[in-house]
Scaffold this active site. Structure first.
Site, short mmCIF file in Angstrom:
data_model
loop_
_atom_site.label_atom_id
_atom_site.label_comp_id
_atom_site.label_asym_id
_atom_site.label_seq_id
_atom_site.Cartn_x
_atom_site.Cartn_y
_atom_site.Cartn_z
N ASP A 9 0.86 -1.18 0.00
CA ASP A 9 0.00 0.00 0.00
C ASP A 9 0.90 1.24 0.00
OD1 ASP A 9 0.94 0.25 2.61
OD2 ASP A 9 -1.05 0.34 3.53
N CYS A 66 3.15 -3.19 4.07
CA CYS A 66 2.38 -2.00 4.46
C CYS A 66 3.20 -1.29 5.53
CB CYS A 66 0.97 -2.34 4.91
SG CYS A 66 0.83 -3.32 6.43
N THR A 68 3.18 -1.55 8.79
CA THR A 68 3.65 -2.47 9.82
C THR A 68 3.79 -3.92 9.34
OG1 THR A 68 1.41 -2.98 10.55
CG2 THR A 68 2.53 -1.12 11.64
N HIS A 99 9.38 -24.29 8.82
CA HIS A 99 8.43 -25.01 9.66
C HIS A 99 6.97 -24.81 9.29
CE1 HIS A 99 11.32 -25.62 13.31
NE2 HIS A 99 11.77 -26.15 12.19
N HIS A 134 6.38 -31.19 10.63
CA HIS A 134 5.82 -29.87 10.31
C HIS A 134 4.68 -29.97 9.30
CE1 HIS A 134 9.06 -28.29 12.66
NE2 HIS A 134 9.95 -28.90 11.88
#
Length: 150
Positions: A9, A66, A68, A99, A134
């Site tokens: 963004d 973005c 964060t 994993h 996993h």
């Protein structure tokens, strides 16, 4: 050949452009799903564009950014078949592939430097999923995604 999509963004437009330059220098091809400027946009639209291509098999991996990394990861993880992880250091970039078999890495422009983002992208794209025990856990994630009781 690996197929890659990248999106951001306005809050991470500069980080996306820096990562694209890094990928260009390494000869890695990608599709840019936007945004294309610092003009304010709604991050779910761009996260969805990239994540959908991964989910449909049109891309092997996605890089979505973005401010964060949190908002785009929430949006990307709403797309069935996507396992998006916010990464803030090299260990997370490695372990989410090794994993969790993540297929989308999410980062925040206000959280990581461009240099760290480039390192994490390199690690994410070069780390193989270990499978084994996993795989059972990834299968459980898929079951949850499909609304199954686990």
């Amino acid at each position: 050949m690996m197929k890659l999509v990248i999106a951001a963004d306005h809050g991470a437009f500069e980080l996306k452009e820096s990562i694209k330059k890094h990928l260009d220098e390494k000869g890695v091809t990608y599709e840019d799903c936007g945004c294309y400027s610092k003009e304010s946009v709604d991050y779910p639209r761009f996260a969805y564009q990239a994540a959908s291509k991964v989910a449909k098999g049109e891309a092997d991996f996605g890089i979505i950014c973005c401010t964060t990394g949190l908002g785009v990861s929430m949006a990307a993880n709403k797309v069935k078949g996507v396992r998006a992880a916010v990464c803030t250091n090299e260990m997370l970039a490695e372990m989410t592939r090794r994993h969790n078999n993540a297929n989308v890495i999410c980062m925040g422009q206000n959280v990581v430097t461009p240099q760290l983002a480039n390192k994490m992208v390199d690690i994410f794209l070069s780390t193989e999923f270990e499978g084994g025990r996993h795989q059972r856990r990834v299968d459980l994630l898929t079951a949850i995604e499909n609304g199954e009781e686990i």
